[in-house]
Design a protein around this motif. Structure first.
Motif, PDB file in Angstrom:
ATOM      1  N   GLN A 173       0.818  -1.206   0.000  1.00  0.00           N
ATOM      2  CA  GLN A 173       0.000   0.000   0.000  1.00  0.00           C
ATOM      3  C   GLN A 173       0.859   1.267   0.000  1.00  0.00           C
ATOM      4  O   GLN A 173       2.044   1.255   0.360  1.00  0.00           O
ATOM      5  CB  GLN A 173      -0.888   0.026   1.261  1.00  0.00           C
ATOM      6  N   GLN A 227       5.550   3.340  -0.882  1.00  0.00           N
ATOM      7  CA  GLN A 227       4.840   2.067  -1.016  1.00  0.00           C
ATOM      8  C   GLN A 227       5.533   1.038  -0.125  1.00  0.00           C
ATOM      9  O   GLN A 227       6.737   0.829  -0.233  1.00  0.00           O
ATOM     10  CB  GLN A 227       4.833   1.602  -2.478  1.00  0.00           C
ATOM     11  N   PRO A 270      -4.935  -2.883   5.205  1.00  0.00           N
ATOM     12  CA  PRO A 270      -5.139  -1.902   4.144  1.00  0.00           C
ATOM     13  C   PRO A 270      -5.171  -0.481   4.701  1.00  0.00           C
ATOM     14  O   PRO A 270      -5.673  -0.238   5.800  1.00  0.00           O
ATOM     15  CB  PRO A 270      -6.501  -2.301   3.558  1.00  0.00           C
ATOM     16  N   SER A 283      -6.573   5.501   1.676  1.00  0.00           N
ATOM     17  CA  SER A 283      -5.936   6.648   1.031  1.00  0.00           C
ATOM     18  C   SER A 283      -6.858   7.854   0.987  1.00  0.00           C
ATOM     19  O   SER A 283      -6.406   8.962   0.667  1.00  0.00           O
ATOM     20  CB  SER A 283      -5.516   6.271  -0.392  1.00  0.00           C
ATOM     21  N   ASN A 310      -5.069   3.771  -2.859  1.00  0.00           N
ATOM     22  CA  ASN A 310      -4.885   2.395  -2.385  1.00  0.00           C
ATOM     23  C   ASN A 310      -6.108   1.561  -2.741  1.00  0.00           C
ATOM     24  O   ASN A 310      -7.243   2.062  -2.763  1.00  0.00           O
ATOM     25  CB  ASN A 310      -4.675   2.366  -0.866  1.00  0.00           C
ATOM     26  N   VAL A 338       0.604  -1.932  -5.907  1.00  0.00           N
ATOM     27  CA  VAL A 338      -0.403  -1.642  -4.893  1.00  0.00           C
ATOM     28  C   VAL A 338      -1.539  -2.654  -5.005  1.00  0.00           C
ATOM     29  O   VAL A 338      -2.049  -2.918  -6.097  1.00  0.00           O
ATOM     30  CB  VAL A 338      -0.937  -0.210  -5.066  1.00  0.00           C
TER      31      VAL A 338
END
Length: 524
Positions: free
Chosen positions: A168, A195, A201, A204, A215, A356
């Motif tokens: 991510q 990254q 997760p 973003s 993301n 990603v």
């Protein structure tokens, strides 16, 4: 002549401040001036070099006015109120720490005097019930540790840990402050985007700069630990408190997994679930898939700050793209679902460069090994042995390898000694911070009355702050040493009295030095 010089210096300083205020660019908190690797300033809306390799950065500059007199005094009074509480907690930590250290030391000495060797772990010796025993034997398990999702079984392991990570964008925000001659503070906000492999997760939508750092992706499996049952040495089973002391981990080859989901790829000790640019958020074989059912489930409603105002935006879950109109977001989500369902969008092969949304799964284990144990035996159970120091000072030590009981106890004494000094340092630091909060009012008073004077004001404040720092160090020392001394008097009278006399000597020396300074000022 002296008055004219001071007046001229003040006027020049004032003019420089006005010129710097007039000439500087006025940048709002939300406009942003973007910088690259060299830190050069670029016009608004442009990126710098960024450095490449899945990493870039930008910054914007804002200006903060110096707080008014009321705000400064209020902040200092707040510190003045909370400072004594911090000193109280510091003193409590110092006092009880000495008790913990002494009682732990005594309980370990009890263990050294009372342990009995258990020479044959292959059979139960009822005559040793409730005694502290020492034995060395290979750790074994009755029921092996198993990861059912991947069909991974390790017959010679106490536990298996499945580690799941996702690739991510992450945002790292830092501030650089610089005091200006006009009294304001220049604050440079620097946002670095990198990254990385992370445990969960990253949303973003909370980034300061979303564009280019979206993301997507999800975790197909959770990070979990699977433990074996029936952990024992010979015929004696270990309690959980003893089992947890075996913590040395080693990697498990991913090829040992008997159930690898379709679409996953194995490389070394890692199983990868890879995504393509056209299948954002969709992981083959890992539980990803197209959105079905209510179309509204394919988008998220979020609030984003745009040009200083909070606006409602709609984010497509599959791609991470933001839309101000809900209908457009739903249309984009439907297109993404259509693309993701196409059979030609297959998972890409491993190329050595993560993207990603990629997910990786690795495994570690705690292997069964030779272990030495000091513990209480009751029937066929090895558990903590209660010492005479009371609850919280029970003895139960397990170390890997063939170690003598004396070495094990000596190692525990060393650990106790180190932790004692760490807590002493923590108590001293709490006292130092507490006194710094109390004396902040002195620095604030000096700042209000002196800092406006050009050249002489800042220099005077530097001298005052230096003196306050030394005073805080002396006060923290003078308070910490007697507290520790009282604790030692309570637990160990001889050492405690020596520490108390030393603290009184330091206080007397400091007071005498202060008296000589005051007498010198009166004579002058």
């Amino acid at each position: 002549a002296t008055l004219d010089s001071c007046t001229s210096l003040f006027i020049n300083s004032f003019e420089r401040g006005m010129r710097s205020r007039a000439n500087r660019p006025q940048v709002s908190m939300n406009s942003g001036r973007y910088t690259g690797g060299g830190g050069d300033m670029y016009p608004s809306g442009e990126y710098g070099g960024g450095g490449g390799g899945g990493e870039d950065s930008f910054s914007h500059t804002a200006y903060e006015r110096s707080p008014g007199i009321g705000a400064k005094v209020g902040f200092s009074l707040t510190k003045l109120f909370f400072g004594p509480f911090l000193i109280f907690f510091g003193c409590m930590l110092l006092f009880y720490n000495e008790g913990w250290a002494v009682k732990t030391h005594r309980s370990l000495n009890e263990a050294l005097d009372n342990y009995v060797p258990l020479r044959d772990p292959s059979k139960i010796d009822s005559s040793l019930d409730d005694k502290l025993v020492y034995l060395t034997e290979k750790v074994e398990v009755d029921v092996p540790a198993i990861d059912p999702d991947f069909g991974l079984q390790r017959n010679n392991a106490l536990s298996i840990s499945r580690n799941v990570e996702i690739y991510q964008w992450v945002e790292i925000h830092k501030k650089e402050r610089r005091k200006l001659s006009n009294g304001e503070t220049e604050v440079r906000h620097i946002y670095n985007y990198q990254q990385k492999w992370v445990k969960n997760p990253v949303d973003s939508g909370n980034f300061h700069r979303i564009d280019g750092h979206e993301n997507y992706g999800q975790l197909p499996f959770r990070t979990e630990t699977f433990t074996a049952d029936g952990v024992r040495l010979g015929v004696y089973f270990l309690s959980n408190a003893l089992t947890r002391q075996i913590s040395s981990r080693s990697s498990v080859p991913a090829s040992e997994a008997k159930k690898v989901p379709a679409g996953a790829e194995i490389a070394g000790n890692t199983i990868y679930f890879l995504t393509d640019a056209g299948t954002k958020g969709q992981i083959t074989g890992g539980g990803g898939g197209s959105t079905a059912g209510d179309p509204n489930d394919a988008i998220d409603k979020t609030i984003v700050e745009v040009d200083g105002e909070d606006k409602i935006m709609y984010k497509v879950k599959a791609t991470g793209k933001l839309f101000s109109v809900k209908e457009k977001a739903l249309h984009a989500a439907a297109q993404s679902t259509s693309v993701n369902s196409q059979p030609e969008n297959q998972v890409r092969r491993i190329t050595g460069e993560a993207k990603v949304g990629d997910v990786r799964v690795s495994f570690t284990e705690v292997r069964c090994t030779m272990a030495s144990v000091l513990a209480r035996v009751k029937g066929d159970i090895l558990s903590m042995w209660p010492s005479q120091q009371g609850p919280g000072y029970d003895i139960g030590i397990l170390v890997s390898g063939n170690r003598s009981a004396e070495d094990m106890i000596s190692g525990a004494q060393t650990t106790n000694h180190i932790m004692c000094w760490v807590k002493r340092a923590g108590g001293y630091v709490l006292n130092l911070i507490g006194f710094s909060m109390i004396t902040q009012i002195i620095s604030t008073a000096g700042d209000i009355t002196l800092n406006w004077i050009p050249f002489l004001g800042p220099m005077s404040m530097s001298i005052i702050n230096l003196g306050i720092t030394f005073a805080n160090l002396i006060l923290a020392t003078v308070v910490s040493l007697p507290v520790a001394a009282v604790a030692w008097i309570y637990y160990r009278p001889v050492l405690g009295i020596s520490m108390l006399l030393g603290s009184m000597g330091l206080f007397y020396t400091a007071s005498q030095a202060g008296g000589r300074v005051n007498r010198g000022q009166k004579v002058g």
